[in-house]
Write an enzyme that holds these catalytic residues in place. Structure first.
Site, PDB file in Angstrom:
ATOM      1  N   ASP A   1       0.827  -1.229   0.000  1.00 37.66           N
ATOM      2  CA  ASP A   1       0.000   0.000   0.000  1.00 37.66           C
ATOM      3  C   ASP A   1       0.852   1.266   0.000  1.00 37.66           C
ATOM      4  OD1 ASP A   1      -2.174  -1.619   0.168  1.00 37.66           O
ATOM      5  OD2 ASP A   1      -2.474  -1.364   2.324  1.00 37.66           O
TER       6      ASP A   1
HETATM    7  P1  NAP Z   1       0.762  -4.018   3.049  1.00 40.76           P
HETATM    8  O1  NAP Z   1       0.173  -3.044   2.114  1.00 40.76           O
HETATM    9  O2  NAP Z   1      -0.116  -4.574   4.105  1.00 40.76           O
HETATM   10  O3  NAP Z   1       1.374  -5.195   2.164  1.00 40.76           O
HETATM   11  C1  NAP Z   1       2.181  -6.173   2.698  1.00 40.76           C
HETATM   12  C2  NAP Z   1       2.563  -7.134   1.601  1.00 40.76           C
HETATM   13  O4  NAP Z   1       3.504  -8.045   2.158  1.00 40.76           O
HETATM   14  C3  NAP Z   1       1.423  -7.969   1.081  1.00 40.76           C
HETATM   15  O5  NAP Z   1       0.954  -7.480  -0.148  1.00 40.76           O
HETATM   16  C4  NAP Z   1       1.988  -9.384   1.002  1.00 40.76           C
HETATM   17  O6  NAP Z   1       1.940  -9.839  -0.363  1.00 40.76           O
HETATM   18  C5  NAP Z   1       3.447  -9.202   1.388  1.00 40.76           C
HETATM   19  N1  NAP Z   1       3.930 -10.322   2.226  1.00 40.76           N
HETATM   20  C6  NAP Z   1       3.326 -10.917   3.263  1.00 40.76           C
HETATM   21  N2  NAP Z   1       4.078 -11.913   3.745  1.00 40.76           N
HETATM   22  C7  NAP Z   1       5.201 -11.943   2.985  1.00 40.76           C
HETATM   23  C8  NAP Z   1       6.363 -12.749   2.988  1.00 40.76           C
HETATM   24  N3  NAP Z   1       6.537 -13.755   3.855  1.00 40.76           N
HETATM   25  N4  NAP Z   1       7.329 -12.479   2.061  1.00 40.76           N
HETATM   26  C9  NAP Z   1       7.163 -11.488   1.166  1.00 40.76           C
HETATM   27  N5  NAP Z   1       6.084 -10.694   1.127  1.00 40.76           N
HETATM   28  C10 NAP Z   1       5.110 -10.923   2.017  1.00 40.76           C
HETATM   29  O7  NAP Z   1       2.044  -3.432   3.793  1.00 40.76           O
HETATM   30  P2  NAP Z   1       2.690  -1.974   3.796  1.00 40.76           P
HETATM   31  O8  NAP Z   1       3.014  -1.538   2.402  1.00 40.76           O
HETATM   32  O9  NAP Z   1       3.759  -2.037   4.819  1.00 40.76           O
HETATM   33  O10 NAP Z   1       1.527  -1.043   4.270  1.00 40.76           O
HETATM   34  C11 NAP Z   1       1.046  -1.017   5.598  1.00 40.76           C
HETATM   35  C12 NAP Z   1      -0.464  -0.947   5.582  1.00 40.76           C
HETATM   36  O11 NAP Z   1      -0.924  -1.157   6.927  1.00 40.76           O
HETATM   37  C13 NAP Z   1      -0.966   0.413   5.119  1.00 40.76           C
HETATM   38  O12 NAP Z   1      -2.167   0.269   4.404  1.00 40.76           O
HETATM   39  C14 NAP Z   1      -1.235   1.125   6.449  1.00 40.76           C
HETATM   40  O13 NAP Z   1      -2.194   2.137   6.330  1.00 40.76           O
HETATM   41  C15 NAP Z   1      -1.725  -0.023   7.306  1.00 40.76           C
HETATM   42  N6  NAP Z   1      -1.580   0.221   8.746  1.00 40.76           N
HETATM   43  C16 NAP Z   1      -0.358   0.504   9.268  1.00 40.76           C
HETATM   44  C17 NAP Z   1      -0.233   0.806  10.612  1.00 40.76           C
HETATM   45  C18 NAP Z   1       1.098   1.172  11.204  1.00 40.76           C
HETATM   46  O14 NAP Z   1       1.117   1.694  12.312  1.00 40.76           O
HETATM   47  N7  NAP Z   1       2.205   0.895  10.541  1.00 40.76           N
HETATM   48  C19 NAP Z   1      -1.346   0.765  11.438  1.00 40.76           C
HETATM   49  C20 NAP Z   1      -2.579   0.441  10.880  1.00 40.76           C
HETATM   50  C21 NAP Z   1      -2.683   0.166   9.528  1.00 40.76           C
HETATM   51  P3  NAP Z   1       1.947 -11.423  -0.695  1.00 40.76           P
HETATM   52  O15 NAP Z   1       0.834 -12.019   0.092  1.00 40.76           O
HETATM   53  O16 NAP Z   1       1.760 -11.453  -2.157  1.00 40.76           O
HETATM   54  O17 NAP Z   1       3.293 -11.936  -0.266  1.00 40.76           O
END
Ligand code: NAP
Length: 458
Positions: free
Chosen positions: A382
């Protein structure tokens, strides 16, 4: 004796202020944690030295009980469970504040400002207690993590809160009948549960920051009720920092408070992109990727939630070491909400001993992507989705993102084309300058570490 406890309180207040200041940067965060622990120690010593302690035996039993619960929790907690255990510790803190408020209410007939403080303390204490327990249960998947909604939910919640506030006003204005305080407490407890039901598990870290703020306000109110300045200072700091953190998180996700609290975000998860689209993507092997990395001058690494799940940070350090050794300029770009908790990436990269100087916040590094040969995205999704910039229908529209697509080549390590937290497809994967490196982050990065030396000599 009075001077000693006052001095102890003063040292505690100053140390807690410094602790929060030092927690501001990864380089000083460890010092901040130690300072915070000393602050608490001085606060406890000061309190024990006060003349108003009636029995030390009771306090000692409570100390043993608290240590018996707290120590194993801290020792057994894996890094990925920090959010839920933070929720649990807020629950205990808030319950303590609410119980002190209840005891004070029963002990003496509080009036005027003291009664206002007691009402605020118990209302926030009890609701934070049950809300934090619910947040813990959602994150630990003891109850369904999806938002649980029903018609008229916001109205019911608001009505409960208003009723509790009316009862509080009744207790403040005139000595109320005995049944009012138990009913008021029960409503606060129930409101805490209902507040969390419509919030999805993914939004829990933001909510936990907000609950932290409520627990701080409850402690500050307790300080006013007990005329204890240290509680007022520590509670106010806690309330302010928790609130600021939740505002930062909402801003970084381009979401409003009301959207987080009432938006039921994450309820309808889109299916995997691969199943719905037949758009072609370019994929590459570890050998191809290693060749590109070895010939790059500047590489910017973007870690995300997938790196945390795969625990790939140590292998990533090895990869960065081998690239740096071969003259590549390697930097790390950290999105404020990458992962699932504030500072998630900083903590993991620090654990792997990646130098702080190489870690850059989004605003600081975004303009560098256009000069980078490679943007290496590891398990992030994301936070690098260009739809956030232009697609007004996207749930992440307006969220500031890392501009990885401006790099000459983008390499994305993830296992599939499945979406991330927001449940949406990522157009980045279909760009002509993007190479998908399919696989588990730790396994793929390990392969890159092995391939780079050969690629350098090729
Ligand atoms: P993300 O959008 O949740 O994407 C994570 C990606 O990791 C997934 O698409 C998944 O794809 C991949 N993944 C999972 N396990 C894996 C593995 N073992 N090896 C390789 N890839 C793997 O993560 P992000 O870009 O870090 O974004 C964070 C999201 O969380 C944002 O939408 C944010 O708003 C939200 N959020 C964050 C917080 C905070 O405090 N940081 C709090 C609340 C919400 P595959 O399944 O294809 O592998």
């Amino acid at each position: 004796m009075s001077q000693i406890w006052q001095l102890s309180y003063l040292v505690a207040a100053v140390t807690i202020i410094f602790s929060i200041k030092w927690l501001n940067s990864p380089a000083t965060a460890r010092r901040g944690v130690i300072a915070g622990e000393f602050g608490m120690l001085f606060a406890i010593i000061g309190t024990l030295l006060r003349n108003d302690v009636i029995s030390y035996q009771g306090i000692f039993v409570a100390f043993l009980l608290g240590a018996a619960i707290g120590a194993p929790l801290a020792l057994k907690m894996p890094m990925t469970s920090v959010p839920q255990f933070t929720a649990l510790s807020h629950a205990f803190g808030a319950l303590a504040a609410a119980l002190v408020g209840t005891a004070e209410y029963i002990r003496e007939t509080a009036t005027g400002f003291t009664m206002v403080a007691l009402a605020v303390e118990t209302l926030l204490g009890f609701l934070t207690f049950t809300a934090s327990v619910m947040a813990f249960a959602k994150l630990q998947e003891l109850i369904p993590t999806r938002p649980m909604t029903y018609k008229g939910q916001n109205f019911v919640n608001l009505a409960l809160l208003v009723l509790a506030i009316v009862l509080a006003i009744w207790m403040v204005v005139t000595p109320a009948p005995v049944w009012v305080f138990p009913l008021f407490s029960a409503l606060a407890l129930l409101f805490g549960v209902l507040l969390i039901l419509p919030i999805g598990g993914g939004d829990m870290p933001t909510v936990i920051a907000l609950l932290n703020s409520y627990a701080g306000m409850s402690a500050a109110a307790m300080g006013f009720a007990l005329n204890n300045r240290l509680l007022i200072i520590a509670g106010a700091l806690n309330a302010a920092s928790g609130f600021i953190l939740s505002v930062i998180m909402c801003k970084a996700m381009n979401r409003s408070f009301t959207n987080v609290l009432f938006g039921a975000f994450g309820q309808v998860q889109a299916g995997p992109a691969a199943a719905t689209t037949a758009k072609p993507v370019r994929s590459a092997t570890a050998e191809d990727a290693a060749a590109i990395l070895a010939s790059a001058r500047k590489v910017i690494v973007v870690p995300g939630y997938g790196m945390a799940v795969a625990q790939a940070q140590h292998k990533l350090r090895e990869l960065s070491d081998v690239l740096i050794k071969n003259g590549v300029d390697v930097q790390f770009a950290i999105h404020p909400v990458a992962g699932r908790m504030p500072g998630h990436m900083n903590v993991l990269l620090a654990e792997a001993d990646i130098s702080y100087e190489r870690l850059h916040e989004m605003d600081e590094i975004n303009s560098d992507f256009s000069e980078a040969d490679v943007a290496l995205v590891i398990g992030a999704n994301d936070v690098v989705n260009p739809a956030a910039r232009h697609d007004k229908t996207s749930p992440i529209y307006g969220m500031p993102i890392l501009d990885v697509d401006k790099a000459q080549t983008v390499m994305v390590i993830k296992r599939s084309l499945n979406p991330g937290f927001a449940g949406i497809d990522n157009e980045l994967y279909y760009n002509p300058n993007t190479l998908m490196l399919f696989g588990d982050a730790k396994v793929f990065v390990s392969e890159l570490v092995k391939e780079i030396p050969a690629a350098v000599h090729a």
